[in-house]
Motif scaffolding. Structure first.
Motif, PDB file in Angstrom:
ATOM      1  N   ALA A   1     -23.536 -50.976   0.831  1.00 58.75           N
ATOM      2  CA  ALA A   1     -23.004 -50.129   1.910  1.00 58.75           C
ATOM      3  C   ALA A   1     -23.703 -50.432   3.227  1.00 58.75           C
ATOM      4  CB  ALA A   1     -23.152 -48.656   1.549  1.00 58.75           C
ATOM      5  N   LEU A   2     -25.008 -50.656   3.172  1.00 53.94           N
ATOM      6  CA  LEU A   2     -25.749 -50.968   4.396  1.00 53.94           C
ATOM      7  C   LEU A   2     -25.339 -52.321   4.967  1.00 53.94           C
ATOM      8  CD1 LEU A   2     -29.294 -49.708   3.358  1.00 53.94           C
ATOM      9  CD2 LEU A   2     -27.760 -48.672   5.042  1.00 53.94           C
ATOM     10  N   VAL A   3     -25.199 -53.314   4.112  1.00 50.20           N
ATOM     11  CA  VAL A   3     -24.816 -54.653   4.568  1.00 50.20           C
ATOM     12  C   VAL A   3     -23.410 -54.648   5.166  1.00 50.20           C
ATOM     13  CG1 VAL A   3     -24.253 -56.989   3.768  1.00 50.20           C
ATOM     14  CG2 VAL A   3     -26.376 -55.907   3.027  1.00 50.20           C
ATOM     15  N   SER A   4     -22.491 -53.916   4.528  1.00 48.83           N
ATOM     16  CA  SER A   4     -21.114 -53.870   5.024  1.00 48.83           C
ATOM     17  C   SER A   4     -20.907 -52.839   6.136  1.00 48.83           C
ATOM     18  CB  SER A   4     -20.150 -53.577   3.868  1.00 48.83           C
ATOM     19  OG  SER A   4     -20.360 -52.267   3.381  1.00 48.83           O
ATOM     20  N   LYS A   5     -22.002 -52.164   6.518  1.00 43.45           N
ATOM     21  CA  LYS A   5     -21.964 -51.126   7.561  1.00 43.45           C
ATOM     22  C   LYS A   5     -20.994 -49.996   7.204  1.00 43.45           C
ATOM     23  CE  LYS A   5     -23.331 -54.293  11.224  1.00 43.45           C
ATOM     24  NZ  LYS A   5     -24.650 -53.927  11.565  1.00 43.45           N
ATOM     25  N   SER A   6     -20.910 -49.694   5.917  1.00 44.90           N
ATOM     26  CA  SER A   6     -20.098 -48.574   5.431  1.00 44.90           C
ATOM     27  C   SER A   6     -20.978 -47.329   5.405  1.00 44.90           C
ATOM     28  CB  SER A   6     -19.555 -48.884   4.033  1.00 44.90           C
ATOM     29  OG  SER A   6     -18.781 -50.055   4.045  1.00 44.90           O
ATOM     30  N   TYR A   7     -21.417 -46.930   6.588  1.00 45.70           N
ATOM     31  CA  TYR A   7     -22.414 -45.879   6.704  1.00 45.70           C
ATOM     32  C   TYR A   7     -21.922 -44.511   6.226  1.00 45.70           C
ATOM     33  CZ  TYR A   7     -24.741 -49.400   9.572  1.00 45.70           C
ATOM     34  OH  TYR A   7     -25.329 -50.556  10.021  1.00 45.70           O
ATOM     35  N   LEU A   8     -20.631 -44.282   6.297  1.00 41.91           N
ATOM     36  CA  LEU A   8     -20.099 -42.989   5.855  1.00 41.91           C
ATOM     37  C   LEU A   8     -20.184 -42.814   4.341  1.00 41.91           C
ATOM     38  CD1 LEU A   8     -17.024 -42.650   8.233  1.00 41.91           C
ATOM     39  CD2 LEU A   8     -19.195 -41.435   8.379  1.00 41.91           C
ATOM     40  N   LYS A   9     -20.436 -43.892   3.600  1.00 41.18           N
ATOM     41  CA  LYS A   9     -20.544 -43.817   2.139  1.00 41.18           C
ATOM     42  C   LYS A   9     -21.967 -43.536   1.658  1.00 41.18           C
ATOM     43  CE  LYS A   9     -16.822 -47.142   1.289  1.00 41.18           C
ATOM     44  NZ  LYS A   9     -16.504 -48.445   0.680  1.00 41.18           N
TER      45      LYS A   9
ATOM     46  N   LEU B   1     -31.091 -38.665   4.284  1.00 50.61           N
ATOM     47  CA  LEU B   1     -30.905 -37.589   5.256  1.00 50.61           C
ATOM     48  C   LEU B   1     -29.998 -38.030   6.396  1.00 50.61           C
ATOM     49  CD1 LEU B   1     -31.797 -34.702   5.937  1.00 50.61           C
ATOM     50  CD2 LEU B   1     -33.771 -35.668   7.115  1.00 50.61           C
ATOM     51  N   LEU B   2     -30.215 -39.220   6.883  1.00 48.99           N
ATOM     52  CA  LEU B   2     -29.389 -39.746   7.971  1.00 48.99           C
ATOM     53  C   LEU B   2     -27.948 -39.976   7.509  1.00 48.99           C
ATOM     54  CD1 LEU B   2     -29.519 -40.504  10.915  1.00 48.99           C
ATOM     55  CD2 LEU B   2     -30.303 -42.770  10.251  1.00 48.99           C
ATOM     56  N   GLY B   3     -27.764 -40.336   6.251  1.00 49.80           N
ATOM     57  CA  GLY B   3     -26.418 -40.506   5.706  1.00 49.80           C
ATOM     58  C   GLY B   3     -25.597 -39.225   5.807  1.00 49.80           C
TER      59      GLY B   3
ATOM     60  N   LEU C   1     -28.685 -47.636  11.482  1.00 45.80           N
ATOM     61  CA  LEU C   1     -28.012 -46.372  11.150  1.00 45.80           C
ATOM     62  C   LEU C   1     -28.076 -45.393  12.325  1.00 45.80           C
ATOM     63  CD1 LEU C   1     -29.373 -45.873   7.546  1.00 45.80           C
ATOM     64  CD2 LEU C   1     -27.004 -46.231   8.167  1.00 45.80           C
ATOM     65  N   VAL C   2     -29.239 -45.288  12.927  1.00 45.48           N
ATOM     66  CA  VAL C   2     -29.411 -44.379  14.061  1.00 45.48           C
ATOM     67  C   VAL C   2     -28.532 -44.826  15.229  1.00 45.48           C
ATOM     68  CG1 VAL C   2     -31.050 -43.514  15.783  1.00 45.48           C
ATOM     69  CG2 VAL C   2     -31.723 -43.647  13.383  1.00 45.48           C
ATOM     70  N   LEU C   3     -28.500 -46.129  15.475  1.00 42.31           N
ATOM     71  CA  LEU C   3     -27.664 -46.648  16.563  1.00 42.31           C
ATOM     72  C   LEU C   3     -26.182 -46.428  16.283  1.00 42.31           C
ATOM     73  CD1 LEU C   3     -29.517 -49.972  17.460  1.00 42.31           C
ATOM     74  CD2 LEU C   3     -29.480 -47.822  18.757  1.00 42.31           C
ATOM     75  N   ALA C   4     -25.771 -46.596  15.030  1.00 43.67           N
ATOM     76  CA  ALA C   4     -24.368 -46.356  14.675  1.00 43.67           C
ATOM     77  C   ALA C   4     -24.015 -44.890  14.884  1.00 43.67           C
ATOM     78  CB  ALA C   4     -24.101 -46.758  13.228  1.00 43.67           C
ATOM     79  N   PHE C   5     -24.929 -44.004  14.495  1.00 46.49           N
ATOM     80  CA  PHE C   5     -24.688 -42.573  14.680  1.00 46.49           C
ATOM     81  C   PHE C   5     -24.648 -42.214  16.157  1.00 46.49           C
ATOM     82  CE2 PHE C   5     -26.766 -38.549  15.733  1.00 46.49           C
ATOM     83  CZ  PHE C   5     -25.787 -37.684  15.305  1.00 46.49           C
ATOM     84  N   SER C   6     -25.688 -42.566  16.883  1.00 47.69           N
ATOM     85  CA  SER C   6     -25.788 -42.123  18.274  1.00 47.69           C
ATOM     86  C   SER C   6     -24.824 -42.843  19.189  1.00 47.69           C
ATOM     87  CB  SER C   6     -27.214 -42.304  18.798  1.00 47.69           C
ATOM     88  OG  SER C   6     -27.536 -43.671  18.881  1.00 47.69           O
TER      89      SER C   6
END
Length: 198
Positions: free
Chosen positions: A9-17, A46-48, A110-115
């Motif tokens: 999930a991290l490699v594919s940037k599927s952060y919502l999973k 937690l960030l997920g 992850l933080v950059l994708a969120f923010s």
């Protein structure tokens, strides 16, 4: 513990999973009698939940974390500060919490994708539904941008800027509604076409 689904999930940037994957792994570990794992990715977990916009689950995870993790892992506490600001709906403070910590390489994306895209888009939709006009300064504070960047972003979304007053006029995007075909109308149309052909 097999973290390969998380790594994928991290490699594919599927952060919502991420939150669902780690929740499932945590349940699996609990069912095997493992109460605490030293290598558990609490920061990512937690960030997920925060990325998935599930602040209630983030709060539950925070409360269930071992005290030693909360006290000794600064990054976990920094992520929770983001969660606290979301809970309080202090949108400007969310951006401050994001910028106020030097994130590890493991968590930075992850933080950059969120923010970046995710949170900015959510807040922009909130502004879109709540305001008809808003100052450039308030828009910048909500979006965590400079006034110039906020004005440019809003204008790209179709908002109109009045440079003299420093206000943005919110332009609502037209709602596209699906037309539902009434079966009786379809039947009448069929009969009409049939009548014309015969």
């Amino acid at each position: 513990m097999d973290f390969s689904p998380l790594n994928e999930a991290l490699v594919s940037k599927s952060y919502l999973k991420i939150a669902d994957i780690l929740d499932e792994l945590m349940l699996q570990a609990a069912s095997e009698g493992v109460a605490y794992q030293d290598d558990w990715p609490y920061s990512i977990h937690l960030l997920g939940h925060i990325i998935a916009d599930d602040i209630n689950s983030a709060r539950f995870l925070w409360k269930s974390m071992p005290g030693v993790v909360k006290e000794s892992v600064a990054e976990v506490a920094a992520i929770w500060r983001i969660g606290q600001q979301l809970w309080l709906r202090d949108y400007a403070a969310v951006h401050e919490a994001v910028r106020g910590f030097d994130w590890s390489a493991e968590v930075r994306d992850l933080v950059l994708a969120f923010s970046g895209k995710l949170y900015t888009k959510r807040i922009f939709q909130l502004l879109l539904s709540a305001y008809s006009t808003i100052s450039i300064g308030d828009t910048a504070r909500f979006l965590g941008m400079t006034e110039e960047d906020a004005a440019n972003y809003a204008q790209l979304q179709g908002w109109i800027m009045d440079p003299a007053s420093g206000m943005l006029t919110v332009t609502k995007q037209p709602v596209v509604k699906e037309q539902k075909l009434d079966s009786s109308k379809l039947q009448r149309l069929t009969e009409y076409v049939f009548h014309l052909e015969h």
